[in-house]
Design an enzyme around this catalytic site. Structure first.
Site, short mmCIF file in Angstrom:
data_model
loop_
_atom_site.label_atom_id
_atom_site.label_comp_id
_atom_site.label_asym_id
_atom_site.label_seq_id
_atom_site.Cartn_x
_atom_site.Cartn_y
_atom_site.Cartn_z
N LYS A 1 19.13 50.12 49.04
CA LYS A 1 19.61 51.52 48.80
C LYS A 1 20.44 51.33 47.41
CE LYS A 1 17.94 54.06 51.90
NZ LYS A 1 16.73 55.08 51.40
N SER B 1 22.84 55.80 51.25
CA SER B 1 23.66 55.55 52.66
C SER B 1 24.93 54.93 52.21
CB SER B 1 22.66 54.53 53.36
OG SER B 1 23.53 53.99 54.47
N TYR C 1 18.12 45.96 53.96
CA TYR C 1 17.84 47.57 54.04
C TYR C 1 19.11 48.08 53.03
CZ TYR C 1 19.11 52.15 55.12
OH TYR C 1 19.35 53.37 55.14
C1 WQD Z 1 26.97 53.07 65.12
C2 WQD Z 1 28.12 52.44 66.03
C3 WQD Z 1 27.76 50.07 66.68
C4 WQD Z 1 24.34 50.93 69.10
C5 WQD Z 1 23.06 52.27 60.70
C6 WQD Z 1 22.74 51.94 59.28
C7 WQD Z 1 22.99 53.27 58.28
C8 WQD Z 1 22.17 54.12 58.81
C9 WQD Z 1 22.81 54.72 60.31
C10 WQD Z 1 19.78 54.32 57.98
C11 WQD Z 1 28.41 51.10 65.62
C12 WQD Z 1 27.77 51.15 67.85
C13 WQD Z 1 25.47 50.90 68.25
C14 WQD Z 1 24.83 50.64 70.52
C15 WQD Z 1 27.03 50.53 70.03
N1 WQD Z 1 20.77 53.72 59.12
N2 WQD Z 1 26.74 51.06 68.65
N3 WQD Z 1 25.79 50.20 71.08
O1 WQD Z 1 25.18 50.77 62.35
O2 WQD Z 1 26.74 52.73 61.68
O3 WQD Z 1 24.61 52.69 60.48
O4 WQD Z 1 22.49 53.44 61.14
O5 WQD Z 1 20.11 55.02 57.30
O6 WQD Z 1 22.61 52.88 57.05
O7 WQD Z 1 23.67 50.81 58.82
O8 WQD Z 1 24.85 53.30 63.06
O9 WQD Z 1 24.18 54.11 65.27
O10 WQD Z 1 23.61 51.46 64.82
O11 WQD Z 1 25.83 52.38 65.23
O12 WQD Z 1 27.96 50.13 70.32
O13 WQD Z 1 23.76 50.28 71.37
O14 WQD Z 1 27.81 52.51 67.39
O15 WQD Z 1 28.34 48.99 66.81
O16 WQD Z 1 29.85 50.86 65.69
P1 WQD Z 1 25.46 52.33 62.05
P2 WQD Z 1 24.71 52.75 64.72
#
Ligand code: WQD
Length: 344
Positions: free
Chosen positions: A153, A124, A149
């Site tokens: 990785k 990741s 997590y």
């Molecule tokens: C994306 C953007 C949030 C939810 C994580 C893990 C990564 C992978 C994918 C496993 C961010 C914003 C989110 C919400 C929001 N996981 N957001 N409102 O955090 O980039 O990555 O998930 O493999 O390893 O780190 O993904 O989809 O949680 O967030 O504004 O209700 O959307 O702040 O900027 P992230 P995400």
């Protein structure tokens, strides 16, 4: 060639199973349904018009792995099975270290014992933390992980790298995913978050489906064009195809020991608000959202430099952000159609 797909009933695993069959491989799934659902196997059967060999079991159980390696003459392994919720890993670090590290170590030991040399590992972009420079290349230094997590990785990459370096006959590729989104265009398989989704796109589709009251945008005071975070959103079908390409690259290696890392993204960054606007446009609906406080631990902006995966692995993303958001919405709608017909 038979390929063991650990976590093959999961979001990325199930889509990879489809592309493996399309490419002429024979996938063998092992999954314990700790973060997936048996219904994914029904979806696969409908898409593929055939059953996929499936073992219900845990990658931490030596008996189960030995039985599979004994029975199936495997040509390689794709290792998805892991706990993957960032927030949960902060609350339960030992569960994450035990599960994610032990399963990888046991898998490597079993592969060695049975002379299976090819491994594709699901890593990741979280290993980069908040990079100093963008876009991120594979040479960008990994930063101390922001969560247990992410640390699992990083550690698993090093375990695999050191095993290859030890002279074990092993060829391995670590794929560093950016943000997987979307679903198979058939709408028959897709992301199935357990409980309240922490990832953005399933939260958006559940809000659009009326399951959630509104989407909260976590912060709009970042140093980005519209103040919201930037990510590299990659369609899960494109991501699945990258795993097939990685297996082909491993097969083409003359040496019997090889380790490499590839960023798997589109090379383009989009903000949260751009993603919400695109979702509304392609699906012609209005989404209820509001701006809320930043989410602790969030990286401000990250997106991939994809020259290496394009030129060395011969893979590039083909689907757009709009494709991903259209397919994610179709999947969400089908889920409710399915559930409503089931619940009658
Ligand atoms: C994306 C953007 C949030 C939810 C994580 C893990 C990564 C992978 C994918 C496993 C961010 C914003 C989110 C919400 C929001 N996981 N957001 N409102 O955090 O980039 O990555 O998930 O493999 O390893 O780190 O993904 O989809 O949680 O967030 O504004 O209700 O959307 O702040 O900027 P992230 P995400």
């Amino acid at each position: 060639m038979r390929i063991l797909v650990t976590g093959g009933a999961g979001f990325i695993g199930s889509h990879t199973v489809v592309e493996l069959v399309n490419a002429g491989y024979e996938p063998i799934i092992i999954d314990n349904f700790s973060n997936s659902d048996r219904s994914a196997l029904d979806g696969l059967r409908q898409i593929l018009n055939r059953d996929v060999i499936f073992y219900q079991g845990d990658c931490n159980d030596p008996e189960t792995l030995n039985a599979i390696f004994e029975k199936e003459s495997l040509g390689g392994v794709i290792h998805f099975a892991a706990h993957k919720a960032v927030g949960e890993s902060v609350a339960k670090p030992l569960m994450y270290y035990r599960n994610n590290l032990d399963s990888t170590i046991l898998l490597l030991e079993t592969m060695q014992r049975y002379g299976v040399s090819n491994l594709v590992f699901s890593s990741s972009c979280t290993v980069y933390g908040q990079p100093e420079q963008l876009p991120v290349t594979e040479a960008t230094p990994r930063l101390p992980a922001q969560s247990p997590y992410g640390n699992t990785k990083t550690i698993c990459e090093d375990i695999i790298r050191d095993t290859v370096r030890s002279g074990a006959a092993m060829k391995a590729i670590a794929l560093r995913y950016f943000n997987p989104i979307g679903a198979h265009p058939s709408g028959l398989i897709g992301e199935l978050p357990l409980g309240v989704p922490s990832n953005l796109v399933p939260f958006i589709t559940q809000t659009a489906a009326g399951l959630r009251e509104k989407v909260t945008v976590f912060g709009n005071d970042y140093d980005t064009p519209d103040g919201t975070c930037i990510r590299d959103y990659i369609h899960v079908v494109d991501l699945a195809k990258a795993h097939v390409q990685a297996l082909r690259l491993l097969d083409s290696q003359e040496e019997n020991s090889y380790y490499d890392i590839f960023n798997v993204g589109t090379g383009q960054g989009n903000t949260v608000l751009e993603l919400i606007k695109t979702f509304e446009e392609v699906n012609q609906l209005k989404l209820n959202y509001s701006i809320g406080p930043r989410r602790p631990g969030d990286v401000e902006k990250i997106y991939a430099q994809v020259d290496k995966v394009n030129n060395v692995m011969g893979w590039r993303a083909e689907k757009s952000l709009a494709d991903g958001l259209r397919d994610a919405w179709r999947w969400e709608q089908n889920l409710h159609l399915k559930n409503s017909t089931v619940s009658g």
